[in-house]
Design a protein around this motif. Structure first.
Motif, PDB file in Angstrom:
ATOM      1  N   GLN A 110       6.833  16.168  11.584  1.00 50.22           N
ATOM      2  CA  GLN A 110       5.921  16.083  10.451  1.00 50.22           C
ATOM      3  C   GLN A 110       5.613  17.484   9.908  1.00 50.22           C
ATOM      4  O   GLN A 110       5.534  17.695   8.711  1.00 50.22           O
ATOM      5  CB  GLN A 110       4.626  15.371  10.895  1.00 50.22           C
ATOM      6  N   MET A 151      -8.523   6.711   5.235  1.00 54.67           N
ATOM      7  CA  MET A 151      -7.116   6.308   5.176  1.00 54.67           C
ATOM      8  C   MET A 151      -6.252   7.489   4.739  1.00 54.67           C
ATOM      9  O   MET A 151      -6.618   8.235   3.840  1.00 54.67           O
ATOM     10  CB  MET A 151      -6.965   5.150   4.180  1.00 54.67           C
ATOM     11  N   THR A 152      -5.100   7.656   5.394  1.00 56.34           N
ATOM     12  CA  THR A 152      -4.252   8.799   5.100  1.00 56.34           C
ATOM     13  C   THR A 152      -3.291   8.478   3.961  1.00 56.34           C
ATOM     14  O   THR A 152      -2.085   8.476   4.136  1.00 56.34           O
ATOM     15  CB  THR A 152      -3.443   9.180   6.341  1.00 56.34           C
ATOM     16  N   ALA A 153      -3.850   8.200   2.787  1.00 53.14           N
ATOM     17  CA  ALA A 153      -3.020   7.874   1.642  1.00 53.14           C
ATOM     18  C   ALA A 153      -2.708   9.147   0.854  1.00 53.14           C
ATOM     19  O   ALA A 153      -3.333  10.175   1.051  1.00 53.14           O
ATOM     20  CB  ALA A 153      -3.731   6.867   0.757  1.00 53.14           C
ATOM     21  N   HIS A 154      -1.707   9.049  -0.039  1.00 55.64           N
ATOM     22  CA  HIS A 154      -1.417  10.179  -0.905  1.00 55.64           C
ATOM     23  C   HIS A 154      -1.934   9.872  -2.316  1.00 55.64           C
ATOM     24  O   HIS A 154      -1.599   8.850  -2.913  1.00 55.64           O
ATOM     25  CB  HIS A 154       0.085  10.450  -0.957  1.00 55.64           C
ATOM     26  N   PRO A 194       0.244   4.402   3.231  1.00 57.18           N
ATOM     27  CA  PRO A 194       1.330   4.574   4.212  1.00 57.18           C
ATOM     28  C   PRO A 194       2.151   3.299   4.424  1.00 57.18           C
ATOM     29  O   PRO A 194       3.299   3.349   4.836  1.00 57.18           O
ATOM     30  CB  PRO A 194       0.595   4.942   5.510  1.00 57.18           C
ATOM     31  N   SER A 195       1.555   2.145   4.131  1.00 60.49           N
ATOM     32  CA  SER A 195       2.232   0.867   4.323  1.00 60.49           C
ATOM     33  C   SER A 195       3.238   0.576   3.210  1.00 60.49           C
ATOM     34  O   SER A 195       4.058  -0.317   3.348  1.00 60.49           O
ATOM     35  CB  SER A 195       1.189  -0.242   4.306  1.00 60.49           C
ATOM     36  N   ARG A 198      -0.117  -6.730   7.875  1.00 58.46           N
ATOM     37  CA  ARG A 198      -0.168  -5.426   7.232  1.00 58.46           C
ATOM     38  C   ARG A 198      -1.007  -5.503   5.952  1.00 58.46           C
ATOM     39  O   ARG A 198      -1.834  -4.642   5.685  1.00 58.46           O
ATOM     40  CB  ARG A 198       1.263  -4.987   6.903  1.00 58.46           C
ATOM     41  N   ASP A 227      -4.590  -3.554   4.784  1.00 59.07           N
ATOM     42  CA  ASP A 227      -4.786  -2.795   3.554  1.00 59.07           C
ATOM     43  C   ASP A 227      -5.955  -3.361   2.741  1.00 59.07           C
ATOM     44  O   ASP A 227      -6.737  -2.620   2.147  1.00 59.07           O
ATOM     45  CB  ASP A 227      -3.504  -2.792   2.705  1.00 59.07           C
ATOM     46  N   THR A 247       2.695   8.917   7.775  1.00 62.65           N
ATOM     47  CA  THR A 247       1.263   9.157   7.938  1.00 62.65           C
ATOM     48  C   THR A 247       1.022  10.648   8.035  1.00 62.65           C
ATOM     49  O   THR A 247       1.213  11.215   9.085  1.00 62.65           O
ATOM     50  CB  THR A 247       0.764   8.457   9.219  1.00 62.65           C
ATOM     51  N   PRO A 248       0.612  11.308   6.983  1.00 63.08           N
ATOM     52  CA  PRO A 248       0.436  10.764   5.632  1.00 63.08           C
ATOM     53  C   PRO A 248       1.769  10.679   4.889  1.00 63.08           C
ATOM     54  O   PRO A 248       2.733  11.284   5.311  1.00 63.08           O
ATOM     55  CB  PRO A 248      -0.464  11.815   4.977  1.00 63.08           C
TER      56      PRO A 248
END
Lengths: 804, 220
Positions: free
Chosen positions: A786, B1-4, B17-18, B61, B65, B211-212
């Motif tokens: 990562q 949440m580790t979103a972008h 991430p999903s 999943r 979310d 992740t992320p």
């Protein structure tokens, strides 16, 4: 009781001034044994010994239909035996029809053979499994008297062998009284092979022929020292060429196809006298292989560069020298290959070994010692794998309805499955029928159903075709055909692995069949290439099989390390070992040498476990897992037969905790579950067991790849939602003894019992240096991954003038 | 949440991430290519009997979310079911699961090439759906702008210091955004293949799932 031969046969022997070997007569005398194993050296007239009782039986022309089935591990061997059998039969004037049936046989001939089988049919385990799956199998095999399994030692510990023996259990039911004959080269433990061959509970009798004189075998002396790494043996080209000139016919063996290709290419570049030299390996197109085989039989070739495809008992007559390039990974294989030279019984075979790199000089020396001491590698216990059994159940279902009880009894007649529990069998049957899931989902679509009479059968008979398309236990990487471009259906050249093809770009050049070709494009799963005038291929070449060094050979090498000097080794190798001893130390059998040093801005660790490639690889996975846990940021590792090299970001001061046996099995199980090796093993077993289909009707692969997904997903899903599923159990067993080779790691750790010698060095040690040149580096998908990905993303975004 | 978090058509969006897309300002979550009932369809057609858990895995999943984002609107961007029969024969357990998720939310089923027909599961069925500045449809239809679509199952592959890496990804340029497949049993199409490479304008970017999630210029 001495059994007499019919006059046609004795007359034929007499007219040539030949007499029957004692073991050939003995095989004739024991022709009525239910099961007979013959152990004889190559060139000992083994095949004739197997066929004599058949020829005697058939001499009066009264037998109708199939009499003897001959199975060999190789297509080429079946074709070769056909030649060598047809000649004498014609000369003896016997009314016997001999035909072969392999993957190369035309579908027209195959159909005719089913309707009107020859007296003697020569085939392979896969083709036999296919025959057994036909609904008219009972008619084809009804009159079968004898089955001869040639080179049975080569099949004994493999899934191909397991599949073959399961097919035999079928035949023994279809043709009661069927007698089994096994032909084997010299092996350490004949009883183990006899157990595999026997139709239990019947015994299997063992006959040992005179082993013949010791082979004349040596290391080829070459002026230049071998390279530090690699397996090509290119440095030996001129020395090998000189040997070819000195002999009538030379076989040059390589351990991988890739190496054979490269060597052949360089041999021709140096072949100023234009000596006729051919190449032969399993990835070449049939037309190519047949051309070479024919030229060889006619004595038109001075040498053949080859791989294992020529490894087994093929009788080419006039071979007077065998050269082995690269260390043979086990001693048994070396002896086999040596047997290729000089097929005259009671004359010593002549062989030369060419170590391909510096370490192999040591390995070859150890292998030579083993041959002289008559110490072959031992056989391991073999229990039949369940994925092969699942496939066998499907094959049985293709042939028609069956009762579970009867099939279970039949399977238990097979040595490898003699101890199979009924419960395990039932789980395999359940898997074949419904998928065997905890969630009952496919009741209406299940593959096998139980009729009102209690018999199992295919729900939809049309499914038989799909099952037959996927028969077999050899699961290589997916292969793609290579052809010349030009017109539709240009000349086929052979096959390459799919991932190799996927990495090609237009204009790349690579070697196949001794030709350098240029990649033009992919068309419907065919790799299209053109001829090119290039001298040097741009892409090295495709991968081949990698074998692990046997325990016995590893032990011999470690034994050698204990000497104070090595007068038997060439000077360069002697100096290398002396330098290692001076700078660090040499590995010992009951201790584990661990070196650590900085190199190229990273920390490195080498563990010299000498446990063979697969186990060293697993050790790499285990150790890096523990390092990850200790926050040492390992980045990757590479394994050879004798050591594992790990690199990472942080320095390690005490390696002892890394090699502790505490919780080893638990740690192993826990992380193994989520690991690439397991996923690869799962894929192999899933294909064999019929969970996924490699071949589909119509071969309609969609042009876009959205439709296909990785088997890794199936593995992860099963683990999460159905952890008790039989495929996971199979995968675990397979991995532990196959790619993971956990037993050898446990053995090694038990042996060293914590005696770890940690040597901290300022730089790379002499013994470690070649490891840096090894291919097959395995990255760790941990935090370092990562970190690198984020760094790369930042770099790319900045280069592109974007702000992340 | 580790979103972008990224901007598309002036809207702030989150790549989860999903593989789901979340639009916080509108409380919209969008997922594409669920392919529910895929293993069932393969078995029905005489294919292999795959582990029959992908429907429940995919819904698990989605439930996660939804729990994390609490959307007012859920848009399923087509190919939600592997085919019409898969939708019609959905087992009770996943059907109940779906009903629970749908309760109290606006649920939009966009039709895809696998599941064009009507579905008897409630929610709204549309060929495409406009919400604010964005239009949602299954297959990208140039020259539309502000378009969010799926269908291609985009994946990116790259080589990092000699190691190969491949992950499903979002793709976006100025005019269009393509979602990765959300379903458990879904493969992918590499974005350097012509179908995708020619669709996306120069300067397009990719967000690789992880992740992320990680954003890169789209590999070509």
């Amino acid at each position: 009781m001495t059994r007499a031969l019919p006059p046609q046969i004795t007359g034929w022997f007499d007219s040539r001034g030949w007499s029957i070997h004692p073991h050939q007569q003995a095989m004739l005398d024991r022709a009525d044994q239910p099961c007979q194993l013959l152990i004889a050296p190559t060139g000992g007239g083994k095949t004739m010994a197997g066929f004599l009782p058949t020829l005697a039986d058939l001499a009066d022309g009264s037998h109708q239909g199939l009499h003897t089935l001959y199975v060999s591990p190789l297509k080429a061997l079946a074709a070769d035996i056909k030649r060598n059998l047809t000649g004498p039969i014609t000369e003896m004037g016997l009314p016997i029809r001999v035909e072969d049936r392999t993957g190369d046989t035309s579908s027209h001939t195959k159909r005719r053979q089913r309707a009107d089988p020859p007296h003697i049919l020569l085939t392979t385990p896969e083709s036999l499994a296919l025959l057994v799956s036909y609904s008219d199998a009972d008619r084809i095999f009804a009159g079968l008297k004898r089955i001869i399994v040639d080179e049975i030692h080569a099949l004994a510990e493999s899934k191909r062998g397991d599949q073959l023996m399961l097919a035999l259990s079928r035949l023994s039911t279809l043709a009661p009284g069927l007698r089994r004959v096994g032909l084997s080269a010299t092996v350490e433990d004949p009883a183990a092979i006899a157990r595999i061959l026997a139709c239990h509970p019947d015994p299997c009798d063992i006959l040992q022929a005179d082993p013949g004189p010791d082979p004349d075998i040596a290391m080829l002396t070459i002026e230049a020292p071998p390279p530090w790494s690699g397996g090509g043996g290119k440095y030996a080209i001129s020395a090998v060429l000189a040997e070819i000139k000195k002999h009538r016919t030379t076989l040059i063996f390589h351990n991988t196809r890739a190496q054979a290709e490269l060597f052949f290419h360089h041999l021709w570049l140096a072949n100023d006298d234009q000596l006729p030299i051919g190449i032969h390996h399993g990835a070449l197109a049939r037309e190519q292989r047949e051309k070479v085989e024919q030229a060889m039989v006619e004595g038109r070739l001075r040498a053949i560069v080859c791989t294992g495809s020529l490894d087994l008992g093929i009788d080419w007559g006039d071979v007077d020298l065998v050269i082995q390039i690269g260390a043979p990974k086990n001693v048994k294989r070396l002896v086999q290959r040596i047997g290729r030279a000089n097929h005259r019984y009671n004359a010593p075979s002549k062989a030369l070994i060419v170590p391909a790199n510096r370490f192999e000089v040591i390995e070859c020396t150890a292998a030579l010692d083993a041959v002289r001491a008559h110490q072959l590698d031992g056989d391991t216990d073999h229990t039949g794998p369940l994925d092969v059994l699942c496939q066998h159940i499907l094959i049985r279902a293709c042939a028609g309805p069956f009762r579970a009880d009867e099939l279970f009894e039949e399977v238990r007649q097979t040595g490898a499955y003699a101890d199979l529990a009924r419960e395990t069998f039932d789980r395999c049957l359940e898997f074949a029928a419904t998928g065997g899931y905890a969630l009952r989902a496919y009741d209406q679509w299940q593959r096998l159903i139980q009729g009102p009479d209690g018999q199992w059968q295919l729900r939809d008979p049309r499914r038989a075709a799909r099952i037959r398309m996927n028969i077999g236990t050899i699961v290589d990487a997916d292969k793609m055909q290579v052809r010349y471009q030009k017109t539709r259906g240009g000349a086929p050249l052979g096959e390459v692995e799919e991932y190799f093809a996927a990495a090609l770009r237009k204009g790349d050049t690579f070697l196949i069949g001794g030709q350098i070709v240029r990649f033009e494009g992919l068309r419907e799963m065919v790799v299209e290439v053109s001829r090119t005038p290039t001298q040097k291929p741009k892409i090295a070449t495709f991968m081949g099989t990698k074998f692990a060094t046997s325990t016995q050979l590893s032990d011999r090498i470690l034994e050698m390390f204990r000497q104070s000097d090595w007068p038997g080794l060439p000077q360069h190798t002697r100096d290398w070992l002396a330098l290692q001893r001076k700078i660090s130390r040499l590995p010992e059998r009951d201790r584990l040498l661990v070196e650590t040093f900085p190199h190229d801005g990273r920390e490195h660790l080498v563990a010299y476990g000498f446990a063979g490639r697969n186990a060293q690889q697993t050790l790499g996975l285990l150790i890096t897992q523990r390092m990850e846990g200790m926050g040492l940021n390992p980045m990757g590792f590479v394994a050879t037969d004798y050591a594992t090299l790990i690199w990472g970001l942080d320095r390690l001061d005490d390696p002892r905790p890394l090699f502790s046996r505490d919780n080893l099995v638990e740690t192993m199980e826990a992380w193994l579950a989520d690991n690439a090796v397991m996923k690869r093993t799962f894929k192999g077993s899933a294909i064999i067991a019929g969970l996924i289909e490699r071949n589909q009707p119509g071969a309609a692969r969609k042009s876009g790849r959205q439709a296909t997904f990785s088997t890794d997903i199936l593995y992860d899903t099963l683990r999460k939602y159905d952890p008790g599923h039989i495929m996971l159990a199979i995968t675990r067993t397979e991995a532990m003894r196959g790619l993971v080779d956990f037993g050898r790691i446990e053995g090694m750790l038990a042996r060293i019992a914590g005696r770890i010698d940690h040597v901290r060095l300022p730089r790379v040690s002499p013994l470690a240096a070649p490891l840096f040149l090894e291919p097959g580096r395995i990255p760790i998908a941990g935090m370092a991954d990562q970190r690198l990905l984020e760094a790369e993303a930042a770099r790319l975004m900045t280069t592109a003038g974007l702000v992340p | 949440m580790t979103a972008h978090t990224f901007i598309f058509q002036g809207e702030t969006l989150l790549a989860l991430p999903s593989g789901g897309l979340f639009w916080p300002a509108q409380r919209v979550i969008c997922v594409s290519d669920l392919h529910l009932g895929k293993s069932d369809r393969m078995a029905r057609r005489g294919g292999p009997l795959l582990p029959p858990y992908e429907t429940i895995a995919t819904l698990d999943r989605l439930a996660q979310d939804i729990a994390a984002t609490d959307p007012a609107t859920v848009i399923c961007l087509g190919d939600s079911f592997d085919d019409v029969t898969a939708a019609e024969t959905l087992a009770d357990a996943p059907k109940d699961r779906l009903s629970t998720l749908m309760a109290g939310r606006r649920w939009v089923w966009i039709s895809g090439n696998h599941d064009p027909g009507p579905i008897n599961l409630g929610g709204t069925h549309l060929a495409d759906y406009r919400h604010g500045r964005l239009v949602f449809r299954h297959i990208a239809a140039p020259p539309a702008t502000g378009e969010v679509s799926g269908h291609y199952h985009p994946k990116a592959r790259l080589v990092l210091r000699g190691r190969r890496l491949s992950r499903p990804c979002f793709l976006f340029d100025r005019d269009r955004l393509i979602l990765p497949a959300y379903g458990a049993y879904t493969g992918g199409l590499f974005c350097d293949r012509p179908a995708l490479a020619e669709l996306m304008a120069s300067g397009a970017e990719a967000i690789l799932l992880g992740t992320p999630p990680i954003r890169l210029p789209m590999p070509r």
